[in-house]
Design an enzyme around this catalytic site. Structure first.
Site, PDB file in Angstrom:
ATOM      1  N   GLU A  40      -6.502  -0.163  14.045  1.00  0.00           N
ATOM      2  CA  GLU A  40      -5.834  -0.855  12.935  1.00  0.00           C
ATOM      3  C   GLU A  40      -4.805  -1.806  13.501  1.00  0.00           C
ATOM      4  O   GLU A  40      -4.531  -1.792  14.708  1.00  0.00           O
ATOM      5  CB  GLU A  40      -5.186   0.160  11.975  1.00  0.00           C
ATOM      6  N   HIS A  60       1.060  -3.852   1.831  1.00  0.00           N
ATOM      7  CA  HIS A  60      -0.211  -3.843   2.558  1.00  0.00           C
ATOM      8  C   HIS A  60      -0.878  -5.185   2.316  1.00  0.00           C
ATOM      9  O   HIS A  60      -0.936  -5.654   1.184  1.00  0.00           O
ATOM     10  CB  HIS A  60      -1.095  -2.699   2.054  1.00  0.00           C
ATOM     11  N   ARG A  67       1.343  -5.398  10.015  1.00  0.00           N
ATOM     12  CA  ARG A  67       1.248  -5.639   8.581  1.00  0.00           C
ATOM     13  C   ARG A  67       2.228  -6.637   8.018  1.00  0.00           C
ATOM     14  O   ARG A  67       1.896  -7.394   7.108  1.00  0.00           O
ATOM     15  CB  ARG A  67       1.529  -4.320   7.876  1.00  0.00           C
ATOM     16  N   HIS A 115       3.100  -0.865  -0.666  1.00  0.00           N
ATOM     17  CA  HIS A 115       2.288   0.218  -0.102  1.00  0.00           C
ATOM     18  C   HIS A 115       3.118   1.396   0.418  1.00  0.00           C
ATOM     19  O   HIS A 115       2.720   2.539   0.274  1.00  0.00           O
ATOM     20  CB  HIS A 115       1.472  -0.388   1.038  1.00  0.00           C
ATOM     21  N   ARG A 173       6.504  -0.104   9.473  1.00  0.00           N
ATOM     22  CA  ARG A 173       5.703   1.032   9.961  1.00  0.00           C
ATOM     23  C   ARG A 173       4.401   0.563  10.608  1.00  0.00           C
ATOM     24  O   ARG A 173       3.690  -0.289  10.066  1.00  0.00           O
ATOM     25  CB  ARG A 173       5.366   1.957   8.800  1.00  0.00           C
TER      26      ARG A 173
HETATM   27  P1  FAD Z   1       2.859  12.416  -1.135  1.00  0.00           P
HETATM   28  O1  FAD Z   1       1.564  12.657  -0.498  1.00  0.00           O
HETATM   29  O2  FAD Z   1       2.970  11.233  -2.002  1.00  0.00           O
HETATM   30  O3  FAD Z   1       3.232  13.706  -1.986  1.00  0.00           O
HETATM   31  C1  FAD Z   1       4.338  13.678  -2.847  1.00  0.00           C
HETATM   32  C2  FAD Z   1       4.272  14.902  -3.730  1.00  0.00           C
HETATM   33  O4  FAD Z   1       5.496  15.042  -4.428  1.00  0.00           O
HETATM   34  C3  FAD Z   1       3.194  14.837  -4.797  1.00  0.00           C
HETATM   35  O5  FAD Z   1       2.629  16.111  -4.888  1.00  0.00           O
HETATM   36  C4  FAD Z   1       3.963  14.515  -6.064  1.00  0.00           C
HETATM   37  O6  FAD Z   1       3.354  14.948  -7.250  1.00  0.00           O
HETATM   38  C5  FAD Z   1       5.233  15.294  -5.802  1.00  0.00           C
HETATM   39  N1  FAD Z   1       6.390  14.834  -6.569  1.00  0.00           N
HETATM   40  C6  FAD Z   1       6.954  13.603  -6.584  1.00  0.00           C
HETATM   41  N2  FAD Z   1       8.026  13.597  -7.401  1.00  0.00           N
HETATM   42  C7  FAD Z   1       8.151  14.855  -7.897  1.00  0.00           C
HETATM   43  C8  FAD Z   1       9.043  15.479  -8.802  1.00  0.00           C
HETATM   44  N3  FAD Z   1      10.045  14.808  -9.384  1.00  0.00           N
HETATM   45  N4  FAD Z   1       8.864  16.783  -9.089  1.00  0.00           N
HETATM   46  C9  FAD Z   1       7.838  17.492  -8.540  1.00  0.00           C
HETATM   47  N5  FAD Z   1       6.952  16.950  -7.692  1.00  0.00           N
HETATM   48  C10 FAD Z   1       7.114  15.645  -7.365  1.00  0.00           C
HETATM   49  N6  FAD Z   1      -0.748   6.726   5.913  1.00  0.00           N
HETATM   50  C11 FAD Z   1      -1.362   6.931   7.092  1.00  0.00           C
HETATM   51  O7  FAD Z   1      -0.748   7.448   8.025  1.00  0.00           O
HETATM   52  N7  FAD Z   1      -2.671   6.621   7.230  1.00  0.00           N
HETATM   53  C12 FAD Z   1      -3.409   6.066   6.241  1.00  0.00           C
HETATM   54  O8  FAD Z   1      -4.592   5.806   6.412  1.00  0.00           O
HETATM   55  C13 FAD Z   1      -2.783   5.799   5.010  1.00  0.00           C
HETATM   56  N8  FAD Z   1      -3.460   5.223   4.001  1.00  0.00           N
HETATM   57  C14 FAD Z   1      -2.842   5.087   2.784  1.00  0.00           C
HETATM   58  C15 FAD Z   1      -3.582   4.583   1.715  1.00  0.00           C
HETATM   59  C16 FAD Z   1      -3.009   4.513   0.462  1.00  0.00           C
HETATM   60  C17 FAD Z   1      -3.801   3.962  -0.689  1.00  0.00           C
HETATM   61  C18 FAD Z   1      -1.681   4.950   0.261  1.00  0.00           C
HETATM   62  C19 FAD Z   1      -1.049   4.893  -1.094  1.00  0.00           C
HETATM   63  C20 FAD Z   1      -0.938   5.412   1.338  1.00  0.00           C
HETATM   64  C21 FAD Z   1      -1.513   5.489   2.592  1.00  0.00           C
HETATM   65  N9  FAD Z   1      -0.801   5.984   3.682  1.00  0.00           N
HETATM   66  C22 FAD Z   1      -1.428   6.174   4.877  1.00  0.00           C
HETATM   67  C23 FAD Z   1       0.553   6.494   3.522  1.00  0.00           C
HETATM   68  C24 FAD Z   1       0.494   8.021   3.404  1.00  0.00           C
HETATM   69  O9  FAD Z   1      -0.624   8.382   2.639  1.00  0.00           O
HETATM   70  C25 FAD Z   1       1.735   8.573   2.741  1.00  0.00           C
HETATM   71  O10 FAD Z   1       2.872   8.018   3.307  1.00  0.00           O
HETATM   72  C26 FAD Z   1       1.801  10.085   2.906  1.00  0.00           C
HETATM   73  O11 FAD Z   1       0.609  10.650   2.452  1.00  0.00           O
HETATM   74  C27 FAD Z   1       2.978  10.630   2.157  1.00  0.00           C
HETATM   75  O12 FAD Z   1       2.899  12.025   2.148  1.00  0.00           O
HETATM   76  P2  FAD Z   1       4.067  12.843   1.449  1.00  0.00           P
HETATM   77  O13 FAD Z   1       3.713  14.271   1.537  1.00  0.00           O
HETATM   78  O14 FAD Z   1       5.354  12.391   1.973  1.00  0.00           O
HETATM   79  O15 FAD Z   1       4.028  12.334  -0.080  1.00  0.00           O
HETATM   80  C1  SIN Z   2      -5.078   1.635   5.598  1.00  0.00           C
HETATM   81  O1  SIN Z   2      -6.068   2.349   5.643  1.00  0.00           O
HETATM   82  O2  SIN Z   2      -5.093   0.409   5.741  1.00  0.00           O
HETATM   83  C2  SIN Z   2      -3.771   2.276   5.358  1.00  0.00           C
HETATM   84  C3  SIN Z   2      -3.248   2.803   6.619  1.00  0.00           C
HETATM   85  C4  SIN Z   2      -1.792   3.105   6.485  1.00  0.00           C
HETATM   86  O3  SIN Z   2      -1.173   2.831   5.474  1.00  0.00           O
HETATM   87  O4  SIN Z   2      -1.242   3.625   7.458  1.00  0.00           O
END
Ligand code: FAD
Ligand code: SIN
Length: 534
Positions: free
Chosen positions: A117, A245, A293, A354, A389
């Site tokens: 990437e 993104h 990015r 993103h 990032r």
């Molecule tokens: P999340 O996975 O968002 O989990 C947050 C949790 O908190 C959820 O369960 C939500 O319901 C809960 N929550 C929020 N507010 C409250 C509240 N007030 N009360 C109770 N529960 C609450 N990163 C990479 O490293 N590689 C990738 O390929 C990649 N691709 C991505 C593609 C997309 C489309 C997106 C959107 C992001 C991508 N990212 C990627 C970023 C990565 O997915 C996220 O940064 C990461 O998954 C965040 O994980 P987290 O556990 O911090 O939060």
């Molecule tokens: C992507 O698949 O382009 C997202 C990867 C990332 O957000 O780290």
């Protein structure tokens, strides 16, 4: 009153990996995970590209991954944090493989198929087709289900973390010894606000993409945790660095969230072009379509504005169809569903909000200035990402800090008692909201303000205008909050306004352009500062 040894708010990769770590080490502890919708709805679930980790030592190395992360971060990464995440990352990835997560292998099935990437100098992205997040979320839920001391409560919306403030003390951001005793959460099924008393609390609420009109983030991403911790006088940092993104799918019908076309598609050979089929990225960076990015998103934004177009295009027509559909089945199907055949048509793409690089300031063990409180995942600012990032470093960061925070909680929890005397939530003096339009319209206005004035390109005038308008929205929403019964929509609006304020204020404080923050009034790099909102 609910009582749990450890309260974890959020069930994405940050929340579940921390819960599993604690539960495995200490079967005697009770761990409650609150999640505001269903267990598998999170940013995690939508991750496409994969997890970056040095897997192929000899070809790749920790030094190269560190260098790439620092380069993307544009001078603001914390070197110790980068070292920690990069060097501990592969072990954490191996661990989730042991817990059941699957990643694609090469044809021989001997090695993992490592993708590439933007900003990575080597192939180091482990992935599961274009559904990596879905697979990780599935595996973590399955693993957590085997641990009887983890209880996941769905449809519980955390409203505020509990501190001495709720015992009547006046607290400022500089008060020493602020402590967290759990959280108040709205049970969405009963509409009651319940108290969750905890010895240790972990905020893992993810990002805040919903503060912009176009975002790849699902609707749960309203920055609740960052806003809650900020309200409780926790330290928040680097909020101006919002990652757009470069390649969300342009769908004229409009969608929330917008669909992501993974950066891995460019890593696989997709090339950014104009409508006429001309390449343009060479004008912006020698790495062309695979530049980091911030550079690619700004380039696309610039070309769109220069040419008066709605979008730019990703050309994949020269790629092998069988290989493309095997790697990116979801992207292929989604494109077809809006009448775009990636093997015959160029894919229309636009930048979309993103990822939040800033957030709750945490140390090397996931601790904030508020004691008994940890934060893990996208809601944090650990120092890994700096001003931008590096792709696929986010899932890795959540795993590494989930592990570290989990072990620190296990090591220290025995000395931490439950706090007595915590009052129930006081809903006195509030009435049911009469008009939902007051909330929905303000949410729309907020997204418009942020998209128009605090987007990819900023100016002093735009930031001031945003701040003036945010002030009005803030005042109106606080009045509403103080006079009506609480709903998730109202809480989310309130949290999004806080996030918008933090982004705009940090952006105004940074009198230079760096990484994801680009202000045409200060087009050069100046000082090396972190914008701490103490
Ligand atoms: P999340 O996975 O968002 O989990 C947050 C949790 O908190 C959820 O369960 C939500 O319901 C809960 N929550 C929020 N507010 C409250 C509240 N007030 N009360 C109770 N529960 C609450 N990163 C990479 O490293 N590689 C990738 O390929 C990649 N691709 C991505 C593609 C997309 C489309 C997106 C959107 C992001 C991508 N990212 C990627 C970023 C990565 O997915 C996220 O940064 C990461 O998954 C965040 O994980 P987290 O556990 O911090 O939060
Ligand atoms: C992507 O698949 O382009 C997202 C990867 C990332 O957000 O780290």
């Amino acid at each position: 009153m609910n009582q749990t040894d450890v309260l974890i708010i959020g069930s994405g990769i940050g929340g579940l990996s921390t819960a599993i770590k604690i539960a495995e080490q200490r079967p005697d502890l009770t761990i409650t995970v609150l999640t505001k919708t269903v267990e598998n709805e999170s940013n995690t679930r939508y991750a496409q590209g994969g997890v970056a980790a040095v897997w192929n030592e000899g070809i790749d190395s920790f030094d190269k991954h560190i260098e790439d992360t620092l380069d993307a971060g544009d001078g603001l990464c914390d070197l110790d944090t980068v070292r920690i995440v990069v060097t501990e990352g592969p072990e954490r990835v191996r661990e989730i493989i042991e817990w059941g997560a699957r990643f694609d292998k090469t044809h021989s099935q001997q090695d993992y198929d490592l993708g590439r990437e933007g900003g990575h100098s080597e192939n180091r992205i482990l992935h599961y087709k274009d559904l990596t997040g879905w697979e990780i979320q599935r595996a973590l839920i399955a693993k957590a289900d085997t641990l009887t001391n983890i209880v996941v409560l769905e449809h519980y919306f955390a409203i505020d973390i509990i501190t001495q403030h709720h015992l009547g003390y006046v607290i400022t951001r500089l008060t020493p010894g602020i402590e967290c005793y759990g959280a108040y959460a709205l049970n969405k099924r009963t509409n009651e606000i319940e108290t969750f008393l905890a010895r240790m609390t972990v905020v893992t609420t993810g990002g805040a993409g919903q503060v912009y009109r176009n975002t790849t983030n699902p609707v749960i991403a309203s920055g609740d945790g960052i806003a809650m911790v900020y309200r409780a006088k926790g330290w928040v940092e680097n909020m101006e660095f919002v990652q757009f993104h470069p390649t969300a799918l342009y769908n004229p019908a409009g969608e929330n969230p917008v669909f992501l076309v993974s950066e891995a598609v460019r890593g696989f050979g997709g090339i950014l072009k104009t409508r006429d089929g001309e390449e343009f990225m060479h004008k912006y960076d020698p790495r062309k379509s695979l530049a980091p990015r911030d550079i690619v998103a700004r380039a696309i934004d610039n070309e769109i504005k220069l040419r008066g177009e709605e979008c730019m295009f990703l050309d994949c027509r020269h790629l092998d169809k069988e290989a493309f559909t095997a790697h990116f089945p979801t992207i292929y199907e989604k494109c077809l569903s809006i009448g775009v055949n990636p093997m015959k048509d160029m894919i229309p793409v636009v930048p979309a909000c993103h990822y939040m690089c800033g957030g709750i300031r945490t140390d090397e063990l996931g601790r904030n200035n508020i004691q008994r409180l940890y934060a893990v995942g996208e809601c944090t600012c650990t120092g890994l990402h700096g001003a931008n990032r590096l792709a696929s470093n986010s899932l890795l960061e959540a795993l590494v800090f989930g592990h570290r925070a989990g072990l620190d909680i296990v090591a220290n929890i025995d000395a931490v008692p439950f706090k007595n005397g915590i009052p129930d939530w006081n809903a006195g003096g509030t009435t049911d909201p009469q008009e939902m339009v007051l909330i929905t319209q303000s949410t729309k206005e907020l997204k418009e303000i942020m998209s128009s004035y605090v987007g990819i390109v900023r100016t002093n005038m735009r930031l001031k205008r945003a701040m003036d308008r945010l002030h009005l929205l803030y005042t109106e929403t606080e009045d509403l909050y103080n006079s009506t019964t609480i709903s998730p929509q109202l809480c989310e609006l309130r949290n999004l306004i806080t996030i918008a304020y933090l982004i705009t204020r940090s952006a105004s404080m940074r009198r230079e352009s760096r990484g994801l923050h680009y202000n045409t009034d200060f087009a050069d790099k100046q000082e090396f500062i972190q914008t701490s909102l103490l």
